[in-house]
Design a protein around this motif. Structure first.
Motif, mmCIF file in Angstrom:
data_model
loop_
_atom_site.group_PDB
_atom_site.id
_atom_site.type_symbol
_atom_site.label_atom_id
_atom_site.label_comp_id
_atom_site.label_asym_id
_atom_site.label_seq_id
_atom_site.Cartn_x
_atom_site.Cartn_y
_atom_site.Cartn_z
ATOM 1 N N VAL A 88 7.842 -38.041 -10.474
ATOM 2 C CA VAL A 88 6.579 -37.318 -10.641
ATOM 3 C C VAL A 88 5.566 -38.206 -11.377
ATOM 4 C CG1 VAL A 88 5.484 -35.301 -11.669
ATOM 5 C CG2 VAL A 88 7.740 -35.090 -10.635
ATOM 6 N N VAL A 112 -3.335 -35.268 -18.888
ATOM 7 C CA VAL A 112 -2.109 -35.990 -19.260
ATOM 8 C C VAL A 112 -2.101 -36.258 -20.761
ATOM 9 C CG1 VAL A 112 -0.867 -38.165 -18.999
ATOM 10 C CG2 VAL A 112 -1.790 -37.021 -16.996
ATOM 11 N N ILE A 156 9.504 -33.120 -18.882
ATOM 12 C CA ILE A 156 8.064 -32.865 -19.044
ATOM 13 C C ILE A 156 7.510 -33.686 -20.204
ATOM 14 C CG2 ILE A 156 6.312 -31.099 -19.484
ATOM 15 C CD1 ILE A 156 8.303 -29.059 -18.342
ATOM 16 N N LEU A 159 6.770 -37.337 -19.304
ATOM 17 C CA LEU A 159 5.758 -37.565 -18.258
ATOM 18 C C LEU A 159 4.540 -38.371 -18.743
ATOM 19 C CD1 LEU A 159 5.087 -34.508 -15.923
ATOM 20 C CD2 LEU A 159 5.666 -36.842 -15.314
ATOM 21 N N ILE A 163 3.356 -41.905 -17.149
ATOM 22 C CA ILE A 163 2.101 -42.003 -16.401
ATOM 23 C C ILE A 163 1.179 -43.043 -17.027
ATOM 24 C CG2 ILE A 163 -0.001 -40.769 -15.733
ATOM 25 C CD1 ILE A 163 1.685 -38.232 -15.511
#
Lengths: 289, 280
Positions: A88, A112, A156, A159, A163
């Motif tokens: 993801v 984000v 989560i 992430l 990213i």
């Protein structure tokens, strides 16, 4: 007069040198403290019994201090979070770095960053109130507080780091590479995934390793959703991680039990040092490009 | 055919991933606000918990958070900025620079629970601060040192060398050049570092649990530092996990999210402001 000025300059140089060396001092302090407080229990329990013992019963009449369950839980939990979180994060990063229009990029980056700014206890709270009951109902098990819940929360939580670090690496790929690929007839998507991504691979690898570090070191969120039972890990059962093992017994421990907790912290620290070394390796490799 | 399939598949995967990320963020934030906002009130924010009246207020936790932030920043700023100045202005030995940077990287990778443990052993027990806000703040200083160092270092690197040479040419000593030319140039890095640090302190819990404790009494700044107290995150944890007061926990979570939002806005604002200023 001139001499006085020189002494002054040297003094200031010295002060700045000391300030510069404070970080080194801190690392030294942490390492020494963990070793001094962690080694005695390992020696008493025996390193094989400690690392590979499958039973942890620190408050029993005949206490057992085997931390294999915690080590395995931490490894499984981290691996699970990476398996769910990395794809993801990776595709989001490619989209934001290469495809997204600049307004979209700004907005999603802000989102984000918001995810990154949410305190881990808030993740834990929502996990505890939504995820844990949800898992209990969905899989029809007596208690939803499990390794599975922890994996989802961790995936989560890692992430944002995946990213943003992947994005930095992808942004740094020279535009010429992509232009060359486009000129040779590749379409844009092919260019991004077959030219840009391989060119940024060490940065992306660093992002994954950073995610591993985050996941293995997280304590509070995991403590709130994993149930905290000290037994060998299984996906839908209550488990205890290395971090939560330290945190959960610290407040009431004494004697050998307390020393054993420090030993667990030492093991965790060694894991982190290994991960840091790997991270450094990938970062250094990135510089060569 | 195969190529367009590949293109379609990759595009779909990207959109799904971005969708997942955004939906996760929105539903998380939305859920916390939905559960937390009803519990917010003036008295919730301005009172301390009272067992007599059975009410819960989070004033002590707000104050404790503020004290820890102020104390940590006061200590970490000179240390971090000084270290950055040493690295960019003084250090000529590559080996020392390498060691310092490796140490900083190592520090930023250490999990907060380990900081909490070492902070407890060193500040609370060895130095005799006991469980107190100052012990917590000092632990956070070590945690945030690499951040301040890195942001300051980056902005120092953007100070043009010609400025330094100009000042040296006019006969200024090294310290004078640093004071008058170099330090004013790193304000943006320091501000960015402060914002990041405040964000991290507000979100930190594991490192504070064993160093700062979880008392809920109201103190002044100086008294507060020497006594035990919980920050907002620690209070949330205690209310949710130990006392089952979920309404209170969600209300604290709401406040934390609002703070995180403000901090992110500030970070974006500061970086835009300085980018504009630099290009002009």
């Amino acid at each position: 007069m001139n001499n006085k000025k020189k002494i002054m300059e040297d003094l200031i140089h010295g002060i700045f040198l000391i300030l510069g060396l404070i970080t080194v001092g801190c690392v030294f302090l942490i390492t020494v403290y963990l070793i001094i407080s962690g080694v005695p229990a390992i020696r008493k329990i025996g390193i094989i019994n400690f690392l590979f013992g499958t039973k942890w019963a620190s408050t029993a009449q005949d206490p057992k201090y085997g931390i294999l369950p915690f080590i395995l839980t931490s490894i499984y939990g981290t691996a699970g979070a990476i398996i769910l979180g990395v794809p993801v994060g990776f595709f989001t990063a490619v989209y934001l770095s290469k495809v997204a229009p600049s307004k979209m990029r700004q907005i999603v980056s802000f989102i984000v960053n918001m995810l990154a700014g949410i305190p881990s206890v808030v993740y834990g709270l929502v996990g505890m109130m939504v995820l844990v009951p949800g898992i209990r109902k969905l899989f029809n098990i007596p208690d939803g507080a499990s390794l599975f819940a922890a994996i989802i929360v961790l995936s989560i939580m890692i992430l944002p780091s995946i990213i943003s670090v992947s994005m930095t690496a992808l942004d740094a790929v020279p535009r010429d590479y992509e232009d060359a690929s486009l000129a040779l007839g590749a379409n844009e998507i092919e260019t991004y995934f077959r030219v840009s991504v391989p060119a940024a691979r060490s940065g992306i690898a660093a992002a994954v390793v950073l995610g591993v570090g985050r996941a293995i070191g997280e304590a509070m969120a995991v403590m709130m959703v994993s149930g905290n039972a000290a037994k060998m890990p299984s996906l839908f059962q209550s488990v205890r991680f290395l971090t939560t093992a330290v945190a959960s017994e610290m407040s009431y421990s004494a004697g050998l039990q307390r020393q054993a907790l420090f030993s667990i912290a030492l093991v965790l620290f060694l894991f982190i040092m290994l991960i840091n070394a790997t991270l450094n390796f990938f970062m250094k490799k990135g510089d060569v490009h | 055919m195969k190529r367009s399939l590949y293109k379609g598949a990759m595009k779909t995967l990207m959109y799904i991933s971005v969708g997942i990320t955004c939906i996760l963020a929105f539903s998380l934030i939305g859920y916390v606000l939905y559960r937390g906002i009803p519990g917010l009130s003036i008295s919730f924010l301005t009172q301390k918990p009272s067992y007599l009246k059975g009410t819960i207020g989070i004033l002590p936790d707000i104050l404790n958070t503020l004290y820890v932030i102020i104390a940590s920043l006061l200590i970490v700023l000179p240390l971090g900025v000084g270290a950055a100045v040493y690295l960019t202005e003084y250090a000529s030995n590559k080996k020392i620079v390498g060691i310092i940077e490796y140490a900083a990287e190592t520090l930023s990778g250490i999990p907060s629970i380990i900081y909490g443990l070492v902070g407890m052993l060193f500040f609370c027990q060895f130095l005799g601060f006991r469980t107190s806000l100052i012990a917590g703040a000092l632990t956070l200083v070590i945690m945030n040192l690499p951040t301040i160092m890195r942001t300051t270092e980056e902005s120092l690197k953007t100070v043009p060398n010609s400025y330094r040479e100009g000042a040296f040419g006019l006969g200024a000593g090294k310290w004078r050049v640093i004071r008058t030319v170099v330090l004013p140039g790193c304000v943006d890095g320091v501000v960015t570092g402060c914002i990041l640090t405040v964000g991290r302190i507000i979100g930190e819990s594991a490192a504070l649990l064993f160093t700062a404790g979880f008392a809920h009494s109201v103190h002044g700044f100086i008294d507060g530092l020497s006594s035990s107290g919980s920050t907002l995150t620690v209070a949330l944890y205690v209310y949710a996990k130990e006392q089952g007061e979920f309404q209170v926990a969600f209300s604290i979570a709401t406040i934390l999210l609002i703070l995180a939002f403000i901090i992110n806005l500030a970070a974006v604002g500061v970086s835009n402001y300085y980018r504009k200023k630099r290009t002009v």
